[in-house]
Design an enzyme around this catalytic site. Sequence first.
Site, PDB file in Angstrom:
ATOM      1  N   HIS A 136      38.453  79.204  22.259  1.00 20.50           N
ATOM      2  CA  HIS A 136      37.060  78.826  22.519  1.00 20.50           C
ATOM      3  C   HIS A 136      36.907  77.998  23.795  1.00 20.50           C
ATOM      4  O   HIS A 136      35.934  77.264  23.938  1.00 20.50           O
ATOM      5  CB  HIS A 136      36.489  78.064  21.306  1.00 20.50           C
ATOM      6  N   CYS A 144      29.855  77.399  37.370  1.00 25.27           N
ATOM      7  CA  CYS A 144      28.448  77.613  37.717  1.00 25.27           C
ATOM      8  C   CYS A 144      27.990  78.926  37.075  1.00 25.27           C
ATOM      9  O   CYS A 144      28.660  79.952  37.232  1.00 25.27           O
ATOM     10  CB  CYS A 144      28.313  77.675  39.235  1.00 25.27           C
ATOM     11  N   CYS A 147      27.025  81.471  40.395  1.00 29.19           N
ATOM     12  CA  CYS A 147      28.020  82.071  41.308  1.00 29.19           C
ATOM     13  C   CYS A 147      29.435  82.028  40.729  1.00 29.19           C
ATOM     14  O   CYS A 147      30.352  82.597  41.312  1.00 29.19           O
ATOM     15  CB  CYS A 147      27.998  81.371  42.672  1.00 29.19           C
ATOM     16  N   CYS A 165      25.497  73.131  41.019  1.00 28.41           N
ATOM     17  CA  CYS A 165      26.542  73.713  41.881  1.00 28.41           C
ATOM     18  C   CYS A 165      26.289  73.374  43.353  1.00 28.41           C
ATOM     19  O   CYS A 165      25.188  73.580  43.859  1.00 28.41           O
ATOM     20  CB  CYS A 165      26.548  75.232  41.683  1.00 28.41           C
ATOM     21  N   GLU A 233      40.496  70.538   2.145  1.00 31.24           N
ATOM     22  CA  GLU A 233      39.413  71.241   1.430  1.00 31.24           C
ATOM     23  C   GLU A 233      39.752  72.720   1.259  1.00 31.24           C
ATOM     24  O   GLU A 233      40.474  73.309   2.063  1.00 31.24           O
ATOM     25  CB  GLU A 233      38.105  71.166   2.244  1.00 31.24           C
TER      26      GLU A 233
HETATM   27  C1  BJW Z   1      41.170  68.688   8.070  1.00 35.71           C
HETATM   28  C2  BJW Z   1      41.284  67.320   8.337  1.00 35.71           C
HETATM   29  C3  BJW Z   1      42.591  66.823   8.529  1.00 35.71           C
HETATM   30  C4  BJW Z   1      39.208  67.762   8.125  1.00 35.71           C
HETATM   31  N1  BJW Z   1      43.635  67.661   8.454  1.00 35.71           N
HETATM   32  N2  BJW Z   1      42.210  69.491   7.999  1.00 35.71           N
HETATM   33  C5  BJW Z   1      31.765  88.382  11.718  1.00 35.71           C
HETATM   34  C6  BJW Z   1      31.109  87.973  10.563  1.00 35.71           C
HETATM   35  C7  BJW Z   1      30.063  87.048  10.640  1.00 35.71           C
HETATM   36  C8  BJW Z   1      29.654  86.515  11.869  1.00 35.71           C
HETATM   37  C9  BJW Z   1      30.298  86.919  12.999  1.00 35.71           C
HETATM   38  C10 BJW Z   1      31.328  87.844  12.910  1.00 35.71           C
HETATM   39  N3  BJW Z   1      31.798  88.048  14.190  1.00 35.71           N
HETATM   40  C11 BJW Z   1      31.091  87.281  15.041  1.00 35.71           C
HETATM   41  C12 BJW Z   1      30.163  86.592  14.347  1.00 35.71           C
HETATM   42  C13 BJW Z   1      29.170  85.635  14.936  1.00 35.71           C
HETATM   43  C14 BJW Z   1      29.727  84.261  15.190  1.00 35.71           C
HETATM   44  C15 BJW Z   1      30.179  83.656  13.864  1.00 35.71           C
HETATM   45  O1  BJW Z   1      31.333  83.641  13.510  1.00 35.71           O
HETATM   46  N4  BJW Z   1      29.252  83.105  13.134  1.00 35.71           N
HETATM   47  C16 BJW Z   1      29.551  82.481  11.836  1.00 35.71           C
HETATM   48  C17 BJW Z   1      29.232  80.996  11.910  1.00 35.71           C
HETATM   49  C18 BJW Z   1      28.800  83.201  10.761  1.00 35.71           C
HETATM   50  N5  BJW Z   1      30.806  84.288  16.158  1.00 35.71           N
HETATM   51  C19 BJW Z   1      30.571  84.277  17.463  1.00 35.71           C
HETATM   52  O2  BJW Z   1      29.460  84.267  17.917  1.00 35.71           O
HETATM   53  C20 BJW Z   1      31.799  84.290  18.372  1.00 35.71           C
HETATM   54  N6  BJW Z   1      31.680  85.307  19.365  1.00 35.71           N
HETATM   55  C21 BJW Z   1      31.805  86.596  19.080  1.00 35.71           C
HETATM   56  O3  BJW Z   1      32.043  87.005  17.967  1.00 35.71           O
HETATM   57  O4  BJW Z   1      31.662  87.417  20.178  1.00 35.71           O
HETATM   58  C22 BJW Z   1      31.394  88.786  19.964  1.00 35.71           C
HETATM   59  C23 BJW Z   1      29.894  88.939  19.967  1.00 35.71           C
HETATM   60  C24 BJW Z   1      29.243  88.905  21.186  1.00 35.71           C
HETATM   61  C25 BJW Z   1      27.869  89.069  21.209  1.00 35.71           C
HETATM   62  C26 BJW Z   1      27.183  89.195  20.013  1.00 35.71           C
HETATM   63  C27 BJW Z   1      27.844  89.160  18.797  1.00 35.71           C
HETATM   64  C28 BJW Z   1      29.229  89.020  18.780  1.00 35.71           C
HETATM   65  C29 BJW Z   1      31.889  82.990  19.162  1.00 35.71           C
HETATM   66  C30 BJW Z   1      32.177  81.809  18.320  1.00 35.71           C
HETATM   67  C31 BJW Z   1      32.156  80.551  19.187  1.00 35.71           C
HETATM   68  C32 BJW Z   1      32.340  79.282  18.374  1.00 35.71           C
HETATM   69  N7  BJW Z   1      32.023  78.172  19.188  1.00 35.71           N
HETATM   70  C33 BJW Z   1      32.188  76.824  18.644  1.00 35.71           C
HETATM   71  C34 BJW Z   1      31.718  75.799  19.707  1.00 35.71           C
HETATM   72  C35 BJW Z   1      32.728  75.664  20.838  1.00 35.71           C
HETATM   73  C36 BJW Z   1      32.277  74.735  21.889  1.00 35.71           C
HETATM   74  C37 BJW Z   1      32.158  73.305  21.435  1.00 35.71           C
HETATM   75  O5  BJW Z   1      33.158  72.685  21.033  1.00 35.71           O
HETATM   76  O6  BJW Z   1      31.048  72.791  21.494  1.00 35.71           O
HETATM   77  O7  BJW Z   1      33.576  76.607  18.313  1.00 35.71           O
HETATM   78  S1  BJW Z   1      31.380  76.577  17.080  1.00 35.71           S
HETATM   79  C38 BJW Z   1      32.604  75.554  16.382  1.00 35.71           C
HETATM   80  O8  BJW Z   1      33.191  76.210  15.221  1.00 35.71           O
HETATM   81  C39 BJW Z   1      33.734  75.469  17.437  1.00 35.71           C
HETATM   82  C40 BJW Z   1      34.962  75.607  16.585  1.00 35.71           C
HETATM   83  O9  BJW Z   1      36.050  76.033  17.373  1.00 35.71           O
HETATM   84  C41 BJW Z   1      34.538  76.602  15.544  1.00 35.71           C
HETATM   85  C42 BJW Z   1      35.373  76.593  14.301  1.00 35.71           C
HETATM   86  O10 BJW Z   1      35.291  75.381  13.637  1.00 35.71           O
HETATM   87  P1  BJW Z   1      36.607  74.754  12.973  1.00 35.71           P
HETATM   88  O11 BJW Z   1      37.601  74.440  14.008  1.00 35.71           O
HETATM   89  O12 BJW Z   1      37.041  75.600  11.867  1.00 35.71           O
HETATM   90  O13 BJW Z   1      36.035  73.334  12.467  1.00 35.71           O
HETATM   91  P2  BJW Z   1      35.182  72.996  11.155  1.00 35.71           P
HETATM   92  O14 BJW Z   1      34.497  71.718  11.422  1.00 35.71           O
HETATM   93  O15 BJW Z   1      34.370  74.128  10.718  1.00 35.71           O
HETATM   94  O16 BJW Z   1      36.296  72.775  10.029  1.00 35.71           O
HETATM   95  C43 BJW Z   1      37.198  71.672  10.064  1.00 35.71           C
HETATM   96  C44 BJW Z   1      38.154  71.828   8.890  1.00 35.71           C
HETATM   97  O17 BJW Z   1      39.124  70.802   8.999  1.00 35.71           O
HETATM   98  C45 BJW Z   1      37.482  71.658   7.516  1.00 35.71           C
HETATM   99  O18 BJW Z   1      37.862  72.746   6.678  1.00 35.71           O
HETATM  100  C46 BJW Z   1      38.055  70.349   6.981  1.00 35.71           C
HETATM  101  O19 BJW Z   1      38.253  70.351   5.573  1.00 35.71           O
HETATM  102  C47 BJW Z   1      39.368  70.263   7.722  1.00 35.71           C
HETATM  103  N8  BJW Z   1      39.896  68.903   7.944  1.00 35.71           N
HETATM  104  N9  BJW Z   1      40.096  66.751   8.361  1.00 35.71           N
HETATM  105  C48 BJW Z   1      43.476  68.948   8.191  1.00 35.71           C
HETATM  106  N10 BJW Z   1      42.848  65.489   8.797  1.00 35.71           N
HETATM  107 ZN    ZN Z   2      27.097  78.216  42.082  1.00 38.87          ZN
END
Ligand code: BJW
Ligand code: ZN
Length: 269
Positions: A136, A144, A147, A165, A233
């Site tokens: 990600h 930018c 460009c 930019c 979890e």
């Molecule tokens: C602990 C702990 C400790 C706590 N030890 N554990 C198929 C089905 C359904 C939907 C889709 C699909 N394919 C695509 C989609 C759409 C969408 C999607 O998935 N939506 C769902 C929400 C339904 N996906 C996309 O849009 C992706 N792109 C894509 O598919 O492109 C093709 C396409 C193009 C055009 C149109 C359609 C499709 C892109 C996804 C981008 C995600 N971006 C983010 C933001 C990044 C930038 C930023 O940081 O601001 O990425 S969202 C956010 O969620 C971030 C993370 O990387 C991502 C995942 O979250 P993560 O890491 O799992 O964190 P949490 O908070 O959810 O969980 C933390 C866990 O830790 C918990 O379980 C806790 O219990 C645990 N924990 N303490 C161990 N100490």
């Molecule tokens: Zn530029």
Amino acid sequence: MILDKLKQLFGAEVEYQEIVVDPLLYEKLAQANHIVALTGAGISAESGISTFRGEEGLWKKFKPQELANLKAFMNNPSRVSDWYRHRRDIIDNVKPNPGHNALVKMESEFKHVTVITQNVDGLHQRAGSTNVIELHGNIYRNYCINCGKRYDFDQLPKKKGIPICEECGGYIRPDVVWFGESLPPAAFNEAERSAASADVMFSIGTSAAVYPAAGLPRTAKAHNAYLVEINPEHTDISLIADDTVREPSGVALPNILHQYQEWKNSSEN
Ligand code: BJW
Ligand code: ZN
């Protein structure tokens, strides 16, 4: 005694705790050619970086639809830029934790270790992992939207508001993957290849709610990997994992690695 050894190996903050795992994991690790860790925000939680989902998660305070997509950025670029600047400031002031450090140590214990991360914080690389796939993007890189000129974080103005930019006057955005955007194809292809060739996969600190990253443990299982989830979890991965460890990764990972080393020493004697 064990705690001293753990501290020596993984850093001062590590806590000793026996982690209950199926001993089959040790055998799988001993035989593995390729070990893959898929990490999410939870692995950085013990460094002081908020996760996205859950009670303390970022999405409780901020709505993803207002911040983490291109439309939100175009509607209110200053707000989105300020939010990323604020998060970078937090990341700048934290350090990798024993969970990150244990993944680094695995590189000297095993033949081939790949870290596939959804995190944009760069903490795996700061800890010293050398084979990291960023699905990600990375919050320190920017470009930018007009460009494509690239900017490192320290090239951007320190003041609040949208960075502009110097070449073309376009808006500069963080090089992260927002909802609806494709993942970097080379990184995703490499991640799929790694998942398919994993003998052991750890799914660590991810809610497995965001695709396509959440599909990687399934790919690994489909290719006969031994799948272990480390997460306090339940997630959808819990349903398909061979073993689940309900402990924070900063406690689970160093202790599992230490227990593996003890198991290996005792089985060699
Ligand atoms: C602990 C702990 C400790 C706590 N030890 N554990 C198929 C089905 C359904 C939907 C889709 C699909 N394919 C695509 C989609 C759409 C969408 C999607 O998935 N939506 C769902 C929400 C339904 N996906 C996309 O849009 C992706 N792109 C894509 O598919 O492109 C093709 C396409 C193009 C055009 C149109 C359609 C499709 C892109 C996804 C981008 C995600 N971006 C983010 C933001 C990044 C930038 C930023 O940081 O601001 O990425 S969202 C956010 O969620 C971030 C993370 O990387 C991502 C995942 O979250 P993560 O890491 O799992 O964190 P949490 O908070 O959810 O969980 C933390 C866990 O830790 C918990 O379980 C806790 O219990 C645990 N924990 N303490 C161990 N100490
Ligand atoms: Zn530029």
